[in-house]
Design an enzyme around this catalytic site. Structure first.
Site, PDB file in Angstrom:
ATOM      1  N   SER A 156       2.368   4.652   7.476  1.00  0.00           N
ATOM      2  CA  SER A 156       3.585   4.045   8.030  1.00  0.00           C
ATOM      3  C   SER A 156       3.627   4.135   9.549  1.00  0.00           C
ATOM      4  O   SER A 156       3.024   5.019  10.155  1.00  0.00           O
ATOM      5  CB  SER A 156       4.821   4.734   7.455  1.00  0.00           C
ATOM      6  OG  SER A 156       4.821   4.683   6.050  1.00  0.00           O
TER       7      SER A 156
HETATM    8  N1  SAH Z   1       2.820   8.596   3.422  1.00  0.00           N
HETATM    9  C1  SAH Z   1       1.559   7.924   3.612  1.00  0.00           C
HETATM   10  C2  SAH Z   1       1.657   6.427   3.503  1.00  0.00           C
HETATM   11  C3  SAH Z   1       1.616   6.033   2.091  1.00  0.00           C
HETATM   12  S1  SAH Z   1       1.409   4.321   1.708  1.00  0.00           S
HETATM   13  C4  SAH Z   1       0.874   8.344   4.898  1.00  0.00           C
HETATM   14  O1  SAH Z   1       1.424   9.158   5.647  1.00  0.00           O
HETATM   15  O2  SAH Z   1      -0.233   7.876   5.125  1.00  0.00           O
HETATM   16  C5  SAH Z   1       2.016   4.388   0.058  1.00  0.00           C
HETATM   17  C6  SAH Z   1       1.150   5.122  -0.920  1.00  0.00           C
HETATM   18  O3  SAH Z   1       1.853   5.174  -2.154  1.00  0.00           O
HETATM   19  C7  SAH Z   1      -0.174   4.442  -1.223  1.00  0.00           C
HETATM   20  O4  SAH Z   1      -1.222   5.319  -0.929  1.00  0.00           O
HETATM   21  C8  SAH Z   1      -0.093   4.125  -2.724  1.00  0.00           C
HETATM   22  O5  SAH Z   1      -1.348   4.260  -3.394  1.00  0.00           O
HETATM   23  C9  SAH Z   1       0.905   5.173  -3.198  1.00  0.00           C
HETATM   24  N2  SAH Z   1       1.603   4.868  -4.455  1.00  0.00           N
HETATM   25  C10 SAH Z   1       2.069   3.685  -4.900  1.00  0.00           C
HETATM   26  N3  SAH Z   1       2.672   3.839  -6.099  1.00  0.00           N
HETATM   27  C11 SAH Z   1       2.583   5.162  -6.417  1.00  0.00           C
HETATM   28  C12 SAH Z   1       3.026   5.954  -7.538  1.00  0.00           C
HETATM   29  N4  SAH Z   1       3.681   5.434  -8.584  1.00  0.00           N
HETATM   30  N5  SAH Z   1       2.769   7.284  -7.509  1.00  0.00           N
HETATM   31  C13 SAH Z   1       2.112   7.848  -6.477  1.00  0.00           C
HETATM   32  N6  SAH Z   1       1.654   7.150  -5.393  1.00  0.00           N
HETATM   33  C14 SAH Z   1       1.909   5.824  -5.366  1.00  0.00           C
END
Ligand code: SAH
Length: 212
Positions: free
Chosen positions: A52
């Site tokens: 993000s």
């Molecule tokens: N917080 C992260 C950004 C995450 S992007 C950072 O600092 O880099 C969102 C993430 O959510 C992705 O990696 C995606 O694979 C994950 N995601 C999507 N649906 C999910 C679920 N049901 N459970 C766990 N992770 C999930």
């Protein structure tokens, strides 16, 4: 980044600003992104996912009202960057990622930056993580049509769930707080996150802890 992108836009919590200044964002992005690591936008981290924008990380973190002993659940570990910020501010972080390859990389980077109070789990975060519940804060880094009921259930008294809610193209970043009279919600801003993808199984059963 801290002065121009965060403080200038109203992030005022000194602990949050200090954590954002201390965690090396370049350690959590791929080699191709290092020069752009502090840009005012999300970055691609592989597997079709993004890390993000720094402002959104700071805004969510500030809204979580973390204390040194807070128990925090993050859904969507991604690169592990946000977990590293949370780790500097709270007692323990459980972070769940559905893609094992991202979880493994995040685990390595978190260990390399000395975050020893983070547990990286592989699984479906929409079910939360009952073994460590209740949580003082739950931060979801992927967009949902509605807040997953399991996450609301796993909030401690005065606990806060911060989650983007809405359709795929634009969402509201919402804060749900457990108050003595029920759950109260307010909106922080409009935002655009990658989608939250439930496993379909509906339970958390398969999550295997990868201790960091
Ligand atoms: N917080 C992260 C950004 C995450 S992007 C950072 O600092 O880099 C969102 C993430 O959510 C992705 O990696 C995606 O694979 C994950 N995601 C999507 N649906 C999910 C679920 N049901 N459970 C766990 N992770 C999930």
């Amino acid at each position: 980044m801290v002065r121009r992108q965060l403080a200038a836009r109203g992030i005022a919590d000194r602990r949050v600003l200090a954590a954002m200044a201390a965690v090396p964002r370049e350690e959590f992005v791929g080699p191709a992104q290092v020069r752009d690591a502090y840009g005012d936008h999300p970055l691609v981290i592989g597997s079709g996912q993004t890390i993000s924008q720094p402002y959104i990380v700071a805004l969510m973190t500030e809204a979580a009202h973390l204390g040194r002993r807070s128990r925090v659940l993050e859904v969507g570990t991604g690169s592990g960057y946000h977990a590293a910020i949370l780790a500097r501010l709270a007692g323990h972080i459980w972070t769940i990622e559905r893609l094992p390859e991202l979880a493994a990389t995040a685990r390595r980077q978190l260990a390399a930056t000395g975050a020893d109070n983070v547990t990286v789990l592989v699984g479906d975060g929409t079910a939360g993580y009952p073994p460590a519940a209740p949580f003082d804060a739950i931060l979801v880094a992927a967009a949902a049509a509605a807040p997953p009921p399991a996450l609301l259930r796993q909030l401690a008294p005065a606990g806060r769930l911060i989650i983007p809610v809405g359709p795929l193209d634009v969402q509201d970043l919402l804060v749900y707080e457990r108050t003595p009279s029920g759950i109260a919600a307010r909106s922080l801003c409009a935002c655009c996150f990658v989608p939250l993808i439930p496993s379909g199984a509906g339970t958390h059963g398969g999550a295997a802890p990868l201790a960091v």
